[in-house]
Design a protein around this motif. Structure first.
Motif, PDB file in Angstrom:
ATOM      1  N   ARG A   1       0.832  -1.199   0.000  1.00  0.00           N
ATOM      2  CA  ARG A   1       0.000   0.000   0.000  1.00  0.00           C
ATOM      3  C   ARG A   1       0.872   1.257   0.000  1.00  0.00           C
ATOM      4  N   ASP A   2       1.574   1.547   1.076  1.00  0.00           N
ATOM      5  CA  ASP A   2       2.343   2.786   1.098  1.00  0.00           C
ATOM      6  C   ASP A   2       3.540   2.651   2.042  1.00  0.00           C
ATOM      7  N   ARG A   3       4.427   1.698   1.725  1.00  0.00           N
ATOM      8  CA  ARG A   3       5.618   1.494   2.550  1.00  0.00           C
ATOM      9  C   ARG A   3       6.834   1.349   1.635  1.00  0.00           C
ATOM     10  N   PRO A   4       7.223   2.427   0.945  1.00  0.00           N
ATOM     11  CA  PRO A   4       8.238   2.325  -0.111  1.00  0.00           C
ATOM     12  C   PRO A   4       9.574   1.774   0.348  1.00  0.00           C
TER      13      PRO A   4
ATOM     14  N   ASP B   1      -1.319   5.105  -6.005  1.00  0.00           N
ATOM     15  CA  ASP B   1      -0.577   5.288  -7.248  1.00  0.00           C
ATOM     16  C   ASP B   1       0.586   4.300  -7.345  1.00  0.00           C
ATOM     17  N   VAL B   2       0.770   3.769  -8.536  1.00  0.00           N
ATOM     18  CA  VAL B   2       1.911   2.885  -8.802  1.00  0.00           C
ATOM     19  C   VAL B   2       3.180   3.731  -8.849  1.00  0.00           C
ATOM     20  N   ARG B   3       4.195   3.296  -8.116  1.00  0.00           N
ATOM     21  CA  ARG B   3       5.449   4.041  -8.046  1.00  0.00           C
ATOM     22  C   ARG B   3       6.595   3.181  -8.551  1.00  0.00           C
ATOM     23  N   ASP B   4       7.483   3.803  -9.339  1.00  0.00           N
ATOM     24  CA  ASP B   4       8.665   3.087  -9.807  1.00  0.00           C
ATOM     25  C   ASP B   4       9.569   2.746  -8.629  1.00  0.00           C
ATOM     26  N   LEU B   5      10.304   1.660  -8.773  1.00  0.00           N
ATOM     27  CA  LEU B   5      11.236   1.230  -7.736  1.00  0.00           C
ATOM     28  C   LEU B   5      12.658   1.310  -8.271  1.00  0.00           C
ATOM     29  N   ALA B   6      13.537   1.872  -7.473  1.00  0.00           N
ATOM     30  CA  ALA B   6      14.940   2.018  -7.873  1.00  0.00           C
ATOM     31  C   ALA B   6      15.701   0.750  -7.508  1.00  0.00           C
ATOM     32  N   ILE B   7      15.412  -0.319  -8.241  1.00  0.00           N
ATOM     33  CA  ILE B   7      16.022  -1.614  -7.966  1.00  0.00           C
ATOM     34  C   ILE B   7      16.572  -2.182  -9.275  1.00  0.00           C
ATOM     35  N   ALA B   8      17.796  -2.663  -9.229  1.00  0.00           N
ATOM     36  CA  ALA B   8      18.392  -3.266 -10.413  1.00  0.00           C
ATOM     37  C   ALA B   8      17.755  -4.629 -10.675  1.00  0.00           C
TER      38      ALA B   8
ATOM     39  N   ILE C   1      12.774 -15.572 -12.340  1.00  0.00           N
ATOM     40  CA  ILE C   1      11.908 -15.061 -11.268  1.00  0.00           C
ATOM     41  C   ILE C   1      11.219 -13.804 -11.766  1.00  0.00           C
ATOM     42  N   GLU C   2       9.903 -13.825 -11.681  1.00  0.00           N
ATOM     43  CA  GLU C   2       9.078 -12.660 -12.004  1.00  0.00           C
ATOM     44  C   GLU C   2       8.512 -12.121 -10.694  1.00  0.00           C
ATOM     45  N   CYS C   3       8.859 -10.877 -10.354  1.00  0.00           N
ATOM     46  CA  CYS C   3       8.321 -10.247  -9.146  1.00  0.00           C
ATOM     47  C   CYS C   3       7.219  -9.277  -9.551  1.00  0.00           C
ATOM     48  N   ILE C   4       6.026  -9.486  -8.989  1.00  0.00           N
ATOM     49  CA  ILE C   4       4.867  -8.650  -9.310  1.00  0.00           C
ATOM     50  C   ILE C   4       4.482  -7.859  -8.070  1.00  0.00           C
ATOM     51  N   VAL C   5       4.641  -6.559  -8.124  1.00  0.00           N
ATOM     52  CA  VAL C   5       4.256  -5.686  -7.019  1.00  0.00           C
ATOM     53  C   VAL C   5       2.867  -5.134  -7.311  1.00  0.00           C
ATOM     54  N   VAL C   6       1.945  -5.367  -6.396  1.00  0.00           N
ATOM     55  CA  VAL C   6       0.557  -4.947  -6.578  1.00  0.00           C
ATOM     56  C   VAL C   6       0.253  -3.799  -5.623  1.00  0.00           C
ATOM     57  N   TYR C   7       0.005  -2.618  -6.173  1.00  0.00           N
ATOM     58  CA  TYR C   7      -0.298  -1.447  -5.368  1.00  0.00           C
ATOM     59  C   TYR C   7      -1.796  -1.429  -5.063  1.00  0.00           C
ATOM     60  N   ASP C   8      -2.112  -1.361  -3.783  1.00  0.00           N
ATOM     61  CA  ASP C   8      -3.492  -1.504  -3.325  1.00  0.00           C
ATOM     62  C   ASP C   8      -4.230  -0.166  -3.323  1.00  0.00           C
TER      63      ASP C   8
END
Length: 304
Positions: free
Chosen positions: A15-18, A47-54, A37-44
Motif C-alpha cells: 500500500r504505502d511502505r516504499p 498510485d503505482v510508483r517506480d522502484l529504484a532496484i536493479a 523469477i518474475e516479481c509482481i508488485v501490486v499497489y493496493d
C-alpha cells in the motif's frame, strides 16, 4: 535441482511502505535460484510508483494496480491473475527472503506428490529475534484443523499453479481480511500436503498486529465466518476451541461480556485445557484491557 527449472512468480501486495517494499523486492530478485523469477508488485488502490532496484538476468519486475477488492486478499489475487510462472509465491512487503529460499523449495517440489512447500522463519523486531522452524517436513490438513501452525507463514509459501487452481484464490469476502492466510491454507492443505524446508529462510518483520487493535467486532465476525465456511473444523475439538477462544477474547475486549461468557462456556466444553481461557478471564473481569494482553503476547512473538 530438476533438469528444467520452472519459472517462479512472486506476488508482493503493498500500500504505502516504499522503503520496506524495496527491501523486500530486492531480496526476491537477488535469490540464488538459477531459473527465471518474475516479481509482481501490486499497489493496493494507491498510485503505482517506480522502484529504484536493479533487475538482473533471468529476473523481471512488474508493477500493477489492485483490480480486485481493496485489501491484501484482493492484491494477491490481482497478482496471481497476471502471473506467468509455473510456481507462485507470496512475500509481505515488510519481510525479507534469504538467498537460498527459492532454490531449496523448488528442490522439494521435485517430488510430484507435493503441491506446496513452506520453510522456517525468523521473527525480528523491537525486542525480539527468534527462529521458528518446524521439527517435521510435512504438514497435513488435519494438523491445520487443530492448530494455525504459525511457522507456515504467507511469506514462506511456494505453490504449483495447479495447487492454486485447485484451492482457489484468496478469499476476499472474509471480514477485514482477518485470518485470510489461514483460511487459504485450509483449502491448500485439503488438496495437498504442505512440505516444509526445515531452515529459517524468511525474516518476518515482527511488529505485531496493531492494525487490528480495537477492531474486535471485525475479528469476531471473521472467525465466525471461518467456522461457517469450513465445517470440517468441527472435526477437531482442540482446534475449534482455539478459534472460539479467540472469539471469546475479542468479545471480552469489546465489552460484550454476556456474549463472551457464553462463548467461554462453549470453549471449556470443547477443551477445558484451552490456554486462551487464562487471558480471557482477566479481560472479562476488566482487570486488563484486550490491547494490553495482546501487546504482552506480541512481545514474546505470539498472538492470541
Amino acid at each position: 535441482m530438476p533438469e528444467r527449472l520452472p519459472d517462479v512468480s512472486v506476488i508482493v501486495a503493498t500500500r504505502d511502505r516504499p522503503g520496506l517494499l524495496e527491501r523486500a523486492v530486492a531480496s526476491i530478485l537477488r535469490q540464488d535460484y538459477p531459473g527465471h523469477i518474475e516479481c509482481i508488485v501490486v499497489y493496493d488502490h494507491v498510485d503505482v510508483r517506480d522502484l529504484a532496484i536493479a533487475v538482473g538476468p533471468d529476473r523481471s519486475l512488474k508493477l500493477i494496480s489492485n483490480t480486485h477488492k481493496q485489501g491484501l486478499p484482493g492484491g494477491r489475487n490481482s497478482g496471481a491473475e497476471v502471473a506467468g510462472g509455473e510456481l507462485l509465491a507470496f512475500c509481505d512487503d515488510d519481510d525479507i527472503w534469504l538467498p537460498r529460499k527459492l532454490r531449496a523449495q523448488v528442490e522439494r517440489l521435485a517430488d510430484p506428490a507435493i503441491g506446496a512447500v513452506s520453510c522456517g522463519l525468523r521473527l525480528r523486531g523491537p525486542g525480539i529475534d527468534k527462529e521458528r522452524v518446524l521439527d517435521r517436513e510435512i504438514v497435513t490438513h488435519e494438523e491445520f484443523l487443530t492448530d494455525r501452525i504459525m511457522e507456515v507463514h504467507s511469506s514462506t509459501m511456494l505453490v504449483r499453479r495447479s495447487t492454486w487452481a485447485a484451492a482457489g484464490p484468496v478469499d476476499e469476502g472474509i471480514p477485514g481480511g482477518y485470518s485470510e492466510d489461514y483460511e487459504w491454507l485450509l483449502r491448500v492443505s485439503a488438496h495437498t500436503p504442505i512440505a516444509v524446508v526445515p531452515q529459517p529462510l524468511v525474516i518476518v518483520d515482527w511488529h505485531g498486529g496493531s492494525f487490528y487493535f480495537g477492531r474486535w467486532a471485525m475479528i469476531v465476525e471473521a472467525q465466525r465466518y471461518l467456522i461457517r465456511k469450513h465445517p470440517d473444523l468441527s472435526h477437531s475439538r482442540v482446534g475449534l476451541a482455539r478459534l472460539r477462544g479467540q472469539i471469546a477474547f475479542a468479545l471480552a475486549a469489546g465489552n460484550r461480556r454476556t456474549e463472551a461468557l457464553r462463548e467461554l462456556v462453549a470453549v471449556l466444553g470443547l477443551n477445558p485445557r484451552e490456554k486462551r481461557v487464562l487471558v480471557i478471564l482477566p479481560v472479562l473481569l476488566r482487570l486488563m484491557t484486550g490491547e494490553r494482553v495482546l501487546r504482552m503476547a506480541q512481545k514474546r512473538g505470539k498472538g492470541i
